[in-house]
Design an enzyme around this catalytic site. Structure first.
Site, PDB file in Angstrom:
ATOM      1  CG  ASP A   1      -1.726   0.277   2.859  1.00 20.15           C
ATOM      2  OD1 ASP A   1      -1.195   0.903   3.783  1.00 20.15           O
ATOM      3  OD2 ASP A   1      -1.883  -0.957   2.873  1.00 20.15           O
TER       4      ASP A   1
ATOM      5  CG  HIS B   1      -0.692  -3.721   5.325  1.00 22.04           C
ATOM      6  ND1 HIS B   1      -1.028  -2.440   4.966  1.00 22.04           N
ATOM      7  CD2 HIS B   1      -0.688  -3.736   6.683  1.00 22.04           C
ATOM      8  CE1 HIS B   1      -1.233  -1.716   6.051  1.00 22.04           C
ATOM      9  NE2 HIS B   1      -1.023  -2.473   7.108  1.00 22.04           N
TER      10      HIS B   1
END
Length: 438
Positions: free
Chosen positions: A250, A278
């Site tokens: 990410d 996440h």
């Protein structure tokens, strides 16, 4: 070349077993033996691609001061090398054990060869790869082991495959937990938490029982934050600080999007933090990030883009990739695992930091304790880390962080039966998606 079967007397002498694991230490002259079939009856034929007159009695093992036990190696492979006896390897470090679950999957297919080539731990660090699969993936795992053999990596000194986590995690210095069940059609997030939570509860128990007491654990299998929490709660002998949930992909995605918008190469983007879970509630932090050393908001004047389009692009990048590619990210995930490990074994550049999902207890940000939450970290390169204190917050950032925090607290309640905290109560605020889900 003729294929010769070992006589039964030699099989006994070498203590070869096809029922527990496959191990592939390297002969220095690169001869190879393949034990087939795996996990089958002890009486099955064991063949080696050398002529009968080349089969010799096992030599006496060199004394290294650290004799191997039966549980550490198998037969002739215990005797094939001594890292201190060869000029090329005398300067090498002590071998480390790296356990990988989901080792037959696509992510591992990229990652294992980076590990074996020395791209992660360095050109003087010999490794042993301990690969965990399932009964269904065992044949594929044998193929992985064969490819590792055929690649002739000098640093790769042992390969073990097994379906038993207690074998694979034995003396592990690093555990990369990639394997997890994907979310199927119609499956609620609560169901995914329970199914994968049970896997990580068992793996936590196995790590607690047999791994190195200072093992570093990186959880990749989703939902990775709560899976990491379950794992650490089932491994009380291992410091909670040693567990990480992977949010580095990410971070990398966020850096790429900022670089594209600013018209710079992505190595000019620093101080990027992913806060929280996440999932699509994750918070890519443009307030503290920098481009060419300047605050992002001074370089990118379109603040509406930052708050809306940028954030959504990072959150949903995995889903868009599936639409384009037809499958979830594997190569970029493996690269992000490499980046995450390197960030822990390499000193963080002065003034910079990296993101990792870590145990939140004792954090300086006012985030709820006893969850695994992605936060900014720095490392001295010793495998440990400290949380960054010199970050700033505004109302926008705090509001977003509160949302992802609420989701993780709800997930924690949903897996209470797996963390020893009583009866599970699933009250997830909404059925959010993982970044790689559709």
């Amino acid at each position: 070349m003729a294929v010769a079967e070992f006589p039964s007397s030699l099989k006994s002498q070498l203590n070869l077993s096809s029922t527990t694991a496959f191990q592939a230490n390297r002969f220095y002259d690169h001869r190879r033996c393949s034990f087939r079939p795996f996990y089958r009856a002890r009486s099955s034929p064991i063949t080696c691609s050398v002529a009968p007159n080349q089969v010799e009695a096992a030599p006496v093992a060199a004394k290294t001061g650290e004799p191997k036990s039966k549980s550490d190696c198998y037969g002739v492979f215990c005797l094939t090398y001594d890292l201190k006896a060869e000029e090329e390897t005398t300067s090498w470090k002590k071998m480390i054990n790296i356990a990988v679950s989901g080792a037959a999957g696509m992510i591992s297919n990229h990652l294992l060869f980076k590990l074996a080539a020395g791209e992660v731990f360095g050109p003087d660090q010999p490794i042993a790869l301990k690969l965990l699969g399932s009964e269904r993936s065992l044949q594929a795992l044998e193929g992985v082991a064969m490819e590792l053999e055929d690649s002739l990596f000098p640093l790769l000194r042992e390969v073990v495959i097994s379906i038993d986590p207690y074998e694979v995690f034995q003396d592990a210095d690093w555990a990369l937990l990639i394997g997890a069940k994907p979310r199927g059609p119609g499956m609620e997030r609560a169901g995914l938490l329970d199914i994968n939570g049970q896997i990580f509860a068992e793996q936590g128990k196995a790590l607690n029982a047999v791994a190195s007491p200072n093992v570093k654990v990186i959880v990749v299998g989703n939902p990775c934050n709560t899976n990491a929490l379950i794992c650490l709660k089932n491994a009380p002998k291992i410091p909670a600080k040693n567990f990480h949930a992977l949010t580095r992909l990410d971070e990398n995605r966020a850096k790429c999007q900022l670089a594209l918008k600013a018209g710079v190469f992505y190595d000019q983007v620093s101080n990027m933090t992913i806060w929280g879970n996440h999932s699509t509630t994750q918070v890519p932090d443009f307030l503290n990030a920098r481009i060419n050393g300047l605050p992002v908001k001074e370089v990118i004047k379109d603040h509406r883009w930052l708050e809306e389009e940028f954030t959504e692009k990072v959150q949903k990048r995995g889903g868009v990739l599936i639409e384009k590619w037809g499958r979830s990210s594997a190569a970029s995930t493996s690269v992000s695992i490499v980046d995450a490990i390197r960030s822990l074994i390499t000193p963080t550049p002065e003034g910079d930091w990296f993101s990792s999902g870590v145990y939140s207890t004792g954090n300086p940000y006012g985030i709820a304790e006893d969850i695994v939450f992605s936060m900014p970290c720095r490392s001295k390169g010793d495998g440990d880390y400290e949380l960054v204190k010199d970050v700033i917050f505004d109302d926008y950032l705090r509001k977003r962080i509160a949302k992802t925090e609420a989701e993780l607290l709800a997930e924690k309640r949903c897996v209470a039966h797996l963390t020893g905290e009583g009866i599970a109560v699933c009250d997830l605020p909404e059925d959010t998606m993982l970044p790689g889900e559709m």
